[in-house]
Scaffold this active site. Structure first.
Site, PDB file in Angstrom:
ATOM      1  CB  SER A 120      54.397  42.142  39.581  1.00 29.97           C
ATOM      2  OG  SER A 120      53.047  41.852  39.292  1.00 29.97           O
ATOM      3  CG  ASP A 137      55.685  31.268  51.790  1.00 29.11           C
ATOM      4  OD1 ASP A 137      56.650  31.851  52.311  1.00 29.11           O
ATOM      5  OD2 ASP A 137      54.560  31.780  51.678  1.00 29.11           O
ATOM      6  CE  LYS A 141      51.658  45.882  40.210  1.00 35.55           C
ATOM      7  NZ  LYS A 141      50.682  44.928  39.622  1.00 35.55           N
TER       8      LYS A 141
END
Length: 476
Positions: free
Chosen positions: A311, A322, A336
């Site tokens: 999460s 990224d 999740k």
């Protein structure tokens, strides 16, 4: 027969009223009316009436309606849940990081309560409860089919009181019985230390109301000892928490206004873009990141992850990966990637409802995929009992593909993730007082993944497997 019809009509009216009250606010705001499935509601009313008239014992209207709501919500996905007044209050307490209990992050898998991660330095952790354990009984009550909020409620309690957990563990034939004494759980979400001169270690255990501020304090303390040449951010077995705090931790290391995460759902409210800006991480208005040491923004970083990284912690790992701000090292994360919105209801109750999916800045879906590390490093622990989101019953699918996400967010990358296999449950009985495997301590001197993170920061070769090293060390 007339009595049954009357009871059915009363039940139908009561249940319809509940359904309408759950949706009234949203319907009013959107100025649209949802079609009411009268035939299906009549069937529900018929079942309600039959139970009221024929069940072996009298059942209150309140219980039937509450259980109908529980079934409706729990049938959606593993993370949606109806919270009665007490459970709703407990949820609010948990995010503050202080409560009476055992120190276990839990979820539901195949209708049974599963340990996502024991919290360090708590009764459960010290007793040897492990990630992947199935809690089949709490005291003498079986957990199969029990709402997650109810299971959490039964494990919470006044410090000093005891609770018995019966646990099924992979590769252990008999269930384990743990007698645990509840404590006041004060979870310090950030831990920091200097590994050696010039290299810092930060561990985030979960994301609470003050995690961002605690991170700032920890970073300042590290820089008081001198500028850093490398930093390790440890998110292993971090089950997540508050979204704005995940944004805060990411923003500490990213340029101002950099995209951290975005969400996509059916409603306008479910489509958000969270950036490294004060309004997205500070609820009280102050910018507690503004006084960070300048070196924090460009110090070489490694982020440690494993199958328990879930999460909010996956959001941080994905954002730093990224933006090429850090190298992610370890194992594939939990996956999740869904957003749960807490919706207050009448009578102090609440609805935890999945409303959107998370996407990393480059358009990767986290849901049922997780974050793949740049460097896979096996620390030698037995993780065969590790369950990921993709293994959970009724889990949401990934959602839009990366190719579809490119149209919305440019420069998307192509993720590839694989799930873990489920294990069959065992039966029998055994005491948990028998010798357990030694607990693994994150950040300790024998932390193999941390050692490899340090190797990477120093430009030295990274060893991919502790098992391989151990095998080579054995005499032939």
């Amino acid at each position: 027969m007339n009595t049954w019809k009357k009871a059915g009509l009363i039940g139908f009216g009561a249940l319809l009223g509940v359904l309408l009250s759950l949706n009234f606010s949203a319907i009013a705001q959107r100025e649209a009316k949802l079609p009411i499935p009268y035939e299906d509601l009549q069937l529900l009313s018929a079942v309600f009436g039959r139970i009221k008239s024929d069940y072996v014992e009298p059942v209150s209207d309140e219980k039937l309606i509450k259980e109908a709501i529980n079934g409706m919500v729990r049938g959606l996905d593993p993370h949606s849940d109806f919270l009665d007044a007490e459970a709703f209050k407990d949820l609010q307490i948990t995010t503050q990081g202080k409560f009476g209990g055992l120190g276990i992050e839990v979820g539901v898998e195949d209708g049974v309560v599963r340990v996502v991660s024991p919290i360090e330095d708590t009764p459960a952790f010290r007793a040897g409860v492990q990630t992947g354990d199935l809690i089949v009984k709490i005291d003498d009550v079986a957990t199969r089919g029990m709402p997650l909020s109810k299971a959490v409620e039964k494990m919470r309690g006044k410090p000093g009181t005891q609770v018995v957990l019966t646990i099924v563990r992979k590769d252990v034939e008999a269930p384990l019985s743990f007698t645990l004494t509840r404590e006041e759980i004060n979870v310090k979400s950030v831990r920091a230390k200097a590994i050696e001169p010039g290299y810092g270690y930060l561990r985030v255990r979960n994301f609470q109301e003050r995690t961002g501020e605690d991170l700032v304090k920890a970073l300042k303390d590290l820089y008081k000892q001198g500028d850093l040449k490398g930093l390790v951010l440890d998110l292993r077995s971090d089950p997540g928490g508050l979204l704005n705090q995940a944004v805060a931790v990411s923003a500490a290391f990213l340029p101002k206004d950099a995209l951290v995460v975005y969400t996509d759902g059916r409603t306008a409210e479910a489509r958000m873009r969270m950036t490294a800006s004060r309004e997205h991480y500070s609820r009280r208005g102050e910018d507690y990141l503004k006084d960070l040491p300048a070196g924090v923004k460009n110090v070489p970083m490694v982020v440690l992850v494993d199958g328990g990284t879930a999460s909010a912690s996956e959001i941080v790992a994905g954002a730093l990966q990224d933006h090429k701000r850090a190298t992610v090292l370890g194992a594939q994360t939990f996956g999740k990637g869904s957003v749960q919105t807490i919706l207050p209801l009448s009578n102090s109750a609440g609805l935890k409802l999945t409303t959107a999916r998370y996407y990393t800045p480059s358009g990767r879906s986290i849901q049922a995929k997780g974050i793949e590390p740049d460097l896979y490093v096996d620390d030698g622990r037995d993780t065969s009992n590790r369950i990921r989101e993709a293994n959970l019953e009724r889990h949401l699918e990934t959602g839009r593909t990366t190719e579809q996400a490119k149209a919305k967010v440019p420069e998307a990358v192509k993720p590839d993730a694989k799930g873990a296999a489920k294990e069959p449950a065992k039966s029998g009985e055994r005491s948990a007082t028998e010798p357990q495997a030694p607990r693994f301590e994150f950040g300790a001197a024998d932390d193999f993944q941390l050692a490899q993170a340090m190797n990477h920061l120093k430009g030295q070769p990274v060893i991919a497997s502790a098992k391989a090293v151990a095998a080579q060390a054995k005499p032939q």
